[in-house]
Scaffold this active site. Sequence first.
Site, PDB file in Angstrom:
ATOM      1  N   GLU A 227      70.600  27.175  89.194  1.00  9.42           N
ATOM      2  CA  GLU A 227      71.217  28.448  88.789  1.00  9.42           C
ATOM      3  C   GLU A 227      72.674  28.283  88.369  1.00  9.42           C
ATOM      4  O   GLU A 227      73.598  28.791  89.009  1.00  9.42           O
ATOM      5  CB  GLU A 227      71.089  29.494  89.901  1.00  9.42           C
ATOM      6  CG  GLU A 227      69.658  29.895  90.177  1.00  9.42           C
ATOM      7  CD  GLU A 227      69.509  31.207  90.959  1.00  9.42           C
ATOM      8  OE1 GLU A 227      70.528  31.790  91.367  1.00  9.42           O
ATOM      9  OE2 GLU A 227      68.352  31.651  91.141  1.00  9.42           O
ATOM     10  N   GLU A 416      61.566  28.898  91.802  1.00 13.74           N
ATOM     11  CA  GLU A 416      61.744  29.822  92.936  1.00 13.74           C
ATOM     12  C   GLU A 416      61.116  31.164  92.592  1.00 13.74           C
ATOM     13  O   GLU A 416      61.191  31.624  91.449  1.00 13.74           O
ATOM     14  CB  GLU A 416      63.228  30.107  93.229  1.00 13.74           C
ATOM     15  CG  GLU A 416      63.964  29.006  93.932  1.00 13.74           C
ATOM     16  CD  GLU A 416      65.418  29.365  94.224  1.00 13.74           C
ATOM     17  OE1 GLU A 416      65.726  30.562  94.453  1.00 13.74           O
ATOM     18  OE2 GLU A 416      66.243  28.441  94.208  1.00 13.74           O
TER      19      GLU A 416
HETATM   20  C1  NOJ Z   1      68.289  31.822  94.315  1.00 13.67           C
HETATM   21  C2  NOJ Z   1      69.006  30.705  94.998  1.00 13.67           C
HETATM   22  O1  NOJ Z   1      68.746  29.504  94.341  1.00 13.67           O
HETATM   23  C3  NOJ Z   1      68.693  30.585  96.480  1.00 13.67           C
HETATM   24  O2  NOJ Z   1      69.625  29.717  97.041  1.00 13.67           O
HETATM   25  C4  NOJ Z   1      68.708  31.953  97.108  1.00 13.67           C
HETATM   26  O3  NOJ Z   1      68.568  31.889  98.494  1.00 13.67           O
HETATM   27  C5  NOJ Z   1      67.607  32.786  96.490  1.00 13.67           C
HETATM   28  N1  NOJ Z   1      67.877  32.946  95.071  1.00 13.67           N
HETATM   29  C6  NOJ Z   1      67.463  34.183  97.091  1.00 13.67           C
HETATM   30  O4  NOJ Z   1      68.589  34.935  96.789  1.00 13.67           O
END
Ligand code: NOJ
Length: 510
Positions: A227, A416
């Site tokens: 991200e 994710e």
């Molecule tokens: C994206 C992130 O990569 C992760 O670290 C985070 O916990 C999740 N989203 C949930 O917000």
Amino acid sequence: MTQEATAGHPSRRTRPVVEDGGARSDRFSRRDLAKVAGSGALGFSARAAQGGDATAAGEGGRDSSFPSGFLWGVATSAYQVEGAVSEDGRGPSIWDRYTHIPGTIADHSNGDVACDHYHRYKDDVRLMKALGVNAYRFSVAWPRVFPEGSGAPNPKGLDFYNRLLDELMASGIEPFATLYHWDLPQRLQDRLGGWTSRDTAKAFADYAGYVAQRLTDRVRHIFTINECSRLVSLGHGLGIDAPGLRLARQQLNQVRHHVALAHGLSVQAIRARGRPGTKLGPAENMVVCIPAILTPENIRAAETATRELNGGYLTVMLEGKYNASFLAQVGKDAPSYTAEDLKIISSPIDFIGLNVYKADHYIVAADSARGFARAPFPSSFPHMEASWLNFAPEAMYWAPRHAARLWDVKSIYISENGTSAADKPTAKGEIYDLDRIMYLRNYLLHLQRATSEGLPVAGYFHWSLMDNFEWADGYQERFGLYRVDFDTLARRPKLSAAFYRETIGRNAVA
Ligand code: NOJ
């Protein structure tokens, strides 16, 4: 900034910490999973272990199966789960520093202990096995491997990942390593100014090359940076994530450029020093643009919006240039860069990872020069426990579809997906997280829609294996399939763990 403010997760909320209703056992067993799932799960586990049923039909007879060989995984990241921040020579990261500044984290917590995964990784691999996953996405902590950010490596730091990898291999779970999940060595922040400096991008490439050299005998897939857009906007623009900066526009654009450059340089370093055949790509939270109504005009407009609104990240990585709309938006505050930089940023990759949680925009075609407009979200639009996490299952179809169509991407992982939930335990400590199951079932149906149309999605990683340190929200937002009692560190499966296991066992939406 508008684009970034909506692309990240600016979810600061204050809620009381949920009380744990009595999950006290330190070990998780299959019986626990069966107990929370009802006896049906027990009967099913035998089939799941045989590798699933590719011809499974969903309710109503519709074939809801995924392609054979589809990877089912869970994801975590180092600072969120490992703990052991001062052990075996690990140096401090910007998150260690940031969390210890009063007022930065909603529940005043930090990742000093987190889930203690550093010591409990064997138990955690067992939790993965109990789910039936065949892939695990974890991140390597840069300050464990290079406590100073660069210079002399710390062999004991790397050894942790050697131990973890051996455990995964012995369990038949394919490792996917992320090299940067936001835990920049603090020394690089102090010495160089972190991502404001081009030298940080170079240090990242050196670290990436070193890790690739040491671990790609077992790690066949690497995510470079997680991200980019959030670490730039929340860490350096909005001051919500570490290092908590609120930079002026030009500096912020320069940070963005350095992060993209770091991705490209690391691709080259991994190719140079990793085992031939190592596959790599970024894990990005692409700005997801969904056609508000499915007309050909709206679909085209949503594609255009996707390309434009991801201008500083996926678009430049995959096209090798900043598009006109990105340059118009940054105007006189454009980053300084060379043509060579753009070539590096767009070094060929093997796949892209997409972190898909929500819809960023619903798009309609417009007569404007851009050709698209964003329909406003009504206040009654549904969302999950966290207010930023709107409920938009079709994001799971449109994100990979736009990526595949716009950039001819041949391989995509959903790196994710998941949701936080209230997760209030019953008196017996069971967690009937029907909201998470509802969310997952619907998102997975749209993922299945994508694969059944031939979109090249090769795997899915659920965020997260277990509740963990959710950045500025501390431990208040729980994203796990396993509940973690942060007093005892005991793990316990939620009902969604049984749902996920059932889905994996069928290789179809359950
Ligand atoms: C994206 C992130 O990569 C992760 O670290 C985070 O916990 C999740 N989203 C949930 O917000």
